[in-house]
Motif scaffolding. Structure first.
Motif, PDB file in Angstrom:
ATOM      1  N   SER B 181      46.402  33.922  31.753  1.00 29.00           N
ATOM      2  CA  SER B 181      46.633  34.925  30.873  1.00 29.00           C
ATOM      3  C   SER B 181      47.886  35.623  31.441  1.00 29.00           C
ATOM      4  N   CYS B 182      48.259  36.785  31.160  1.00 30.90           N
ATOM      5  CA  CYS B 182      49.444  37.469  31.565  1.00 30.90           C
ATOM      6  C   CYS B 182      48.997  38.178  32.978  1.00 30.90           C
ATOM      7  N   LEU B 416      47.757  33.563  24.444  1.00 34.21           N
ATOM      8  CA  LEU B 416      48.477  33.326  25.587  1.00 34.21           C
ATOM      9  C   LEU B 416      48.056  32.411  26.535  1.00 34.21           C
ATOM     10  N   ILE B 417      47.016  31.712  26.138  1.00 37.22           N
ATOM     11  CA  ILE B 417      46.360  30.954  27.329  1.00 37.22           C
ATOM     12  C   ILE B 417      47.059  29.583  27.155  1.00 37.22           C
ATOM     13  N   GLY B 418      47.728  29.118  26.105  1.00 37.96           N
ATOM     14  CA  GLY B 418      48.487  27.885  25.861  1.00 37.96           C
ATOM     15  C   GLY B 418      50.115  27.872  25.889  1.00 37.96           C
TER      16      GLY B 418
END
Lengths: 362, 493
Positions: B181-182, B416-418
């Protein structure tokens, strides 16, 4: 997908879409596997028959090319790597990324979108999760096998480990000389020697170099990756100081990976248990390791090399000051090196500070 | 005037966005008994949260003086409730509830937390709105002193909030999700730990759906795909993959990783509360789904209506309520239900907030400064699709499978994980259908995903005009930004 052509800094148009870039070369079959992270076992990439090539470019011109594809506030290392791969795309057979840092992970999506190079991202756990790491290694092997049509027998794995471990062992001897008292090898020299490792040319690694004893103040280098193109900055530092230890991708960090058991399990164990990267959560082991190293190599100061927008180190600067108990010189960079004179002055000031610290210790 | 007359009078008002002053005048139309009716934690004594929005302005929410808010009673309830959250969290502690900080995953961990009695989850990162609502850089300045760089996500305000100990009580447990993630928030959470807080770290795995691209590209290049794998058997690559009910492709291992992590959280919560009742998890999933369905309907109705029945600011606040119900899930559900009725009534009457001519746009990445949503609408836009990095909190959780697996499969839809391509797929679809005329992206300078995704999104969206704005520091929206939005409007008009 119809995409707008982009103009690169040289005024040459490049079409970034995957179907817009023609597959003009067969060189990919004998080319490079680009990879990005210390947690990706180089032995496994090498077993495919392709050459593992670590993406650690850092150059302002490449970075400018990268800015055609990502925003200006992306990490300059990432931008440079994008620039490098875009300019040398026919040399790359595949790209293997890692979830280590967010921008690095996303770099592979950008490259997959902009070129026809297959990209795979290794799920590298940030937390203590050995099971996930091992499983991800198994998956990586599966897909390397599928991709190249190879199988990795135990014998092949053993040979490959020996091959790479012997290269690391050679380089460890240089590392030992670097941290000796007096230091016999500079980090500038070590950096040049390790480039062959990172670029997969391990037969060309040379360790028969002239020793240069140094009595300059001893410092430890820490921070963002030190790219292939960093000789200039290392020389600038080592004109007045001697870097006797480091924890940087691009220099000697990989030398901490020591595979004892020459099997796949041995690879997993060694890569997982290497000194923790700063992105691990929690990252106290990283600090413990660095603190121990600082004592071991007997240095009096720390140089923190931080790239612009490198979150993992930028956020930790204050904490480093608090945790590492030595004077720290922070060098921030976007690879432009426009501030060389200023850097020189800052290094001089740092040396003055170190001499005060040393006398106070004495 | 009795309650029903006053309420009727209020309901008969034409929908519009009104100023703080207008809200104060309108508030007089609301009977005291009605004000007393709505309370959080069902507490008569101190749970009342309805007050004129000007009250919150006096308490420090200065941006309200510039903002225009929806004039419905439902919106009044919503704002009163949302601005009251800090007080609510301290009250929760006062009445013996456990306050659990859930950081970084944006949407799934609170479902686990709410399954334990008297446990209240909250997201410290949602404090990122406070510097903007308060028109104050204080929290951001404190975060800088604590080590965050200037060019980083505004969620760094959360670090300052932990340091100042003023925005929420000391959490009984902090569950921090990190991984694919970020980076900004992962670093912020690490600095929170360094302040002396004990953190329970949880792994967020990467959604590897790029793999088919990898394989296809290999095939295109003449590389033999489907060769024998380690165990000597041929294998179809798709066997390793599954798909969420919302269409996201993922490697099956990801599901296992997440299930393990959720079980770890469950065990930790069990240790904290002494309760271990899986039936409660199933019930919480159902409750969560009720809210998610309702919010989905509000969004759908709002986006598809001829005239926008709700402003974008209120809609964003509703979307983010899905994360944890602003620390009182039941009351929040009731508010959203009222919002839903308001939207339906407005659509039935053919009335709304904006003009029929408002130009439909999509909004990617939420803005930390709510004022931007007002400005964009003032220039004649209408938000008809959003990608606020919380897709995982908007999707329904499957109720017919084992609950931990259901949670895992719901989180796999996360924004945000892909890949970026998956993130903007829905928006691309609507562009193709001609339902979106432009796309606005609000970035934060230095935030890892913004830096890497924006140019990619611009390219992926093809021919539709895209405007990417760096959200400036609090009270920093300049004429230049307004001019850029105006120019964008002219392009898509």
């Amino acid at each position: 997908m119809a995409l707008t052509p982009l103009e690169n800094p040289d005024g040459v148009f490049c079409t970034p879409s995957s179907d817009a870039i023609p597959n003009t070369s067969n060189s990919f079959l004998t080319g490079l596997i680009g990879y990005s992270c210390s947690y990706i076992p180089v032995e496994l990439l090498s077993l495919t028959g392709f050459k593992p090539y670590r993406l650690i470019h850092g150059d302002i011109t490449l970075s400018n090319v990268g800015e055609n594809f990502v925003r200006v506030d992306a990490c300059p290392l990432i931008k440079s790597n994008i620039g490098y791969v875009m300019q040398n795309r026919t040399n790359f057979t595949a790209l293997i990324g890692s979830t280590g840092c967010d921008m690095a992970r996303r770099m592979f999506e950008v490259l997959a979108e902009m070129t026809d190079i297959p990209a795979y991202v290794f799920n590298n756990p940030r937390t203590d999760n050995l099971q996930m790491f091992n499983n991800e290694i198994d998956q990586l092997i599966q897909y390397l096998n599928k991709f190249t049509g190879t199988t990795f027998s135990n014998e092949l794995i053993k040979n490959e480990i020996e091959h790479w471990e012997s290269a690391r062992e050679k380089l460890r001897s240089l590392k030992k000389k670097r941290q000796a008292t007096p230091s016999l090898v500079s980090t500038t020299t070590l950096h040049k020697a390790v480039i062959n490792y990172y670029q997969g040319n391990i037969e060309q690694i040379k360790i028969d170099i002239n020793e240069e004893s140094s009595y300059k103040p001893r410092v430890f280098l820490i921070g963002s990756p030190v790219p292939y193109e960093a000789s200039q900055i290392l020389e600038l530092i080592e004109n007045r100081l001697r870097i006797v230890g480091d924890f940087n991708c691009g220099i000697s960090r990989f030398l901490n990976i020591k595979i004892k058991e020459k099997t796949l399990d041995g690879i997993k164990e060694a890569y997982y248990n290497q000194p923790d990267c700063i992105f691990k959560r929690p990252n106290r082991k990283f600090y413990e390791w660095v603190n121990n190293q600082i004592k071991e190599v007997n240095c009096t100061g720390i140089i923190a090399w931080i790239l612009d927008y490198c979150d993992n180190y930028d956020f930790e600067l204050k904490r480093m000051e608090k945790t590492l108990h030595l004077p720290i010189l922070k060098l921030k960079s976007d690879f432009s090196y426009q501030n060389f004179s200023q850097l020189k002055t800052r290094i001089d000031a740092f040396i003055e500070m170190l001499s005060h610290t040393r006398s106070s210790i004495l | 005037m009795n309650i029903s007359r006053k309420r009727t009078l209020h309901k008969s008002l034409k929908p519009k966005k009104i100023s703080l002053h207008e809200w104060s005048q309108q508030f007089r139309l609301i009977d005291d008994a009605l004000i007393r009716k709505y309370k959080y934690y069902n507490n008569d004594e101190w749970g009342i949260y309805l007050s004129p929005p000007a009250t919150f302005s006096v308490y420090g929410t200065r941006e309200l003086k510039r903002l225009k808010l929806d004039n419905s009673f439902a919106a009044l309830r919503m704002w009163g409730f949302v601005f009251n959250e800090t007080e609510r969290l301290f009250r929760a502690r006062q009445i013996g509830k456990r306050v659990i900080a859930t950081m970084g995953d944006l949407g799934t961990v609170p479902v686990l937390v709410m399954s334990f009695p008297d446990c209240v989850p909250f997201y410290p990162e949602c404090i990122w709105w406070i510097p903007f609502f308060r028109e104050s850089t204080e929290l951001l300045d404190v975060a800088s002193k604590l080590g965050t760089p200037e060019a980083a996500c505004f969620s760094r305000a959360a670090l300052a909030a932990f340091y100042k100990k003023a925005y929420f009580p000391k959490p009984d447990l902090i569950v921090a999700s990190t991984g694919a993630s970020c980076d900004d928030y992962s670093c912020i959470m690490q600095l929170v730990e360094d302040l002396g807080y004990e953190i329970f770290w949880v792994e967020i795995p990467y959604r590897r759906s790029l793999l088919p691209i990898f394989i296809n590209k290999g095939e295109q290049r003449g590389i033999k795909i489907g060769a024998k794998v380690v165990n000597g058997e041929k294998e179809n690559v798709t066997d390793d993959y599954d798909q969420t009910i919302h269409g996201y492709l993922y490697h099956k291992d990801m599901e296992h990783y997440l299930i393990n992590e959720y079980k770890r959280i469950w065990q930790r919560m069990f240790k904290l509360t002494g309760v271990n009742n899986l039936h409660r998890l199933e019930e919480t999933i159902k409750k969560t789904n009720h809210l998610r369905k309702l919010v989905y309907e509000i969004k759908r109705l709002t986006f598809e209506a001829k005239i926008a029945p709700l402003p974008a600011l209120e809609l964003m606040t509703i979307e983010f309520g899905n994360l944890y119900g602003y620390a009182d899930f039941d009351e929040w559900f009731d508010i959203v239900e009222m919002m839903y009725q308001t939207v339906k009534q407005r659509i039935d009457k053919g009335v709304g907030i904006l003009t029929e001519k408002a130009i439909p746009i999509a909004w990617i990445t939420p803005t930390a400064d709510p004022y931007l949503l007002n400005i964009v609408e003032n220039f004649g836009c209408r938000v008809v699709e959003t990608e606020y990095v919380i897709n995982q909190a908007l999707v329904e959780i499957e109720e017919n499978i084992e609950p931990f697996r259901a949670l895992a499969r719901s989180f796999i839809n996360a924004s945000l994980i892909g890949s970026t391509g998956e993130r903007v797929k829905r928006i691309k679809g609507k562009i193709t259908e001609g339902r979106i005329k432009g796309v606005l992206i609000t970035n934060m300078l230095g935030a890892s995903h913004c830096a890497m995704e924006t140019r990619l999104i611009e390219r992926m969206l093809g021919n539709v005009p895209v405007l990417a704005i760096d959200v400036p520091a609090p009270f920093g929206i300049t004429e230049q930004i307004k001019t850029r939005i105006e120019a964008f409007m002219e392009t898509i008009r």
